[in-house]
Design an enzyme around this catalytic site. Structure first.
Site, short mmCIF file in Angstrom:
data_model
loop_
_atom_site.label_atom_id
_atom_site.label_comp_id
_atom_site.label_asym_id
_atom_site.label_seq_id
_atom_site.Cartn_x
_atom_site.Cartn_y
_atom_site.Cartn_z
CG HIS A 36 4.04 -9.93 -7.42
ND1 HIS A 36 3.28 -9.33 -8.05
CD2 HIS A 36 5.11 -9.34 -7.25
CE1 HIS A 36 3.88 -8.10 -8.36
NE2 HIS A 36 5.11 -8.26 -7.96
CE1 TYR A 37 -2.39 -15.19 -5.62
CE2 TYR A 37 -2.52 -14.66 -3.19
CZ TYR A 37 -2.94 -14.82 -4.44
OH TYR A 37 -4.46 -14.41 -4.47
CB THR A 38 2.93 -17.88 -9.06
OG1 THR A 38 2.78 -18.90 -7.91
CG2 THR A 38 4.38 -17.65 -8.91
CD GLU A 101 4.95 -12.86 -9.44
OE1 GLU A 101 4.02 -13.88 -8.68
OE2 GLU A 101 4.63 -12.02 -10.11
CG HIS A 172 0.75 -6.88 -7.33
ND1 HIS A 172 0.41 -7.79 -8.31
CD2 HIS A 172 0.81 -5.80 -7.82
CE1 HIS A 172 0.23 -7.27 -9.58
NE2 HIS A 172 0.48 -6.02 -9.43
CG ASP A 182 -0.31 -10.84 -6.15
OD1 ASP A 182 -1.21 -9.94 -6.37
OD2 ASP A 182 0.62 -10.78 -6.62
ZN ZN Z 1 1.08 -9.77 -8.13
#
Ligand code: ZN
Length: 274
Positions: A36-38, A101, A172, A182
């Protein structure tokens, strides 16, 4: 890097526990890593979101801009990062996966000579990259991940694969398409899979294993360092896109290169030329 009792060793990661977990994984799990990215500007705001009892979200590990890791849920417990999601014949992937993340703003909007994130922060041109998302047809702008972050994610995934029965690495955006974008096209997700899960495919791609003799920089700015690691100091200003490189050697995903000077660069940002 090592994992002891489902936690990263202290010298490699901070541990800030969030209580947001659904308890232990069942036997044979986790077997998926979800990247993911935040969607945030910094680590702190992501950590406080994952601590906030009013927000139903948590993840196992956060990767800061400088590559530093913060673990928030032990790896034997289910975190809340995937939400509604599907992979092959399974749904609700929190029960099967470790959530990683990476601190990154995500999609950026051009604003004059710079760029703006969804939360209104300005980003200079050097921190943005133009790329097409795998779920979209037109190119957009994204915040670049740092070399240290990508290096750190690769090393983290490697140790997780060595410790847990991981069979898949997914984004994700792939398990919740239409709902999530993301980690986006700035993240080298395919490279990560290719490099860490390629055991069975290796024989089909011998060309991948060969070190090219020449290449060009395939990034807006590429750090050149004294050794094959993002932890080593830089030896000159960052190399600009299309700088020609003579490749002298390879080690752990890094090339020793010669341009005006000699140093080490991350191989994934070099486009081979023969
Ligand atoms: Zn995510």
């Amino acid at each position: 890097m090592k994992i002891i009792s489902h936690k990263l060793e202290k010298e490699h990661a901070a541990f800030i526990e969030t209580k947001k977990t659904s308890g232990n994984f069942k036997a044979g799990r986790p077997d998926i890593l979800v990247i993911h990215y935040t969607g945030s500007g910094n680590l702190e705001s992501a950590v406080s979101t994952f601590l906030d009892p009013s927000v139903s979200a948590s993840a196992h590990v956060l990767v800061d801009k400088n590559g530093q890791l913060t673990q928030m849920v032990p790896f034997n417990k289910v975190a809340w990062h995937a939400g509604r999601s599907t992979h092959l014949d399974r749904t609700g992937l929190n029960r099967y996966s470790i959530g990683i993340e990476v601190v990154n703003a995500g999609r950026l909007t051009p604003a004059g000579k710079s760029f703006v994130s969804w939360f209104g922060r300005k980003y200079p041109e050097e921190e943005a990259i133009q790329a097409t998302h795998r779920n979209e047809s037109e190119a957009g702008w994204w915040e670049q991940f740092t070399e240290a972050q990508i290096d750190s994610v690769f090393r983290l995934c490697k140790v997780l694969i060595a410790t847990y029965p991981i069979k898949y690495i997914v984004g994700h955006e792939e398990i919740s398409p239409g709902r999530k974008i993301d980690p986006g096209p700035a993240f080298p997700l395919d490279k990560l899979r290719e490099k860490l899960l390629s055991g069975s495919r290796k024989d089909d791609t011998p060309a991948e294993e060969k070190t090219p003799e020449k290449g060009v920089v395939n990034a807006t700015a590429l750090n050149i360092r004294s050794g094959p690691s993002a932890q080593r100091e830089t030896v000159a200003p960052a190399l600009t896109r299309n700088t020609p490189l003579k490749i002298l050697g390879k080690e752990n995903g890094w090339y020793r290169v010669e341009t005006k000077i000699t140093g080490w660069v991350a191989a994934r940002f070099v486009k081979p030329e023969n």
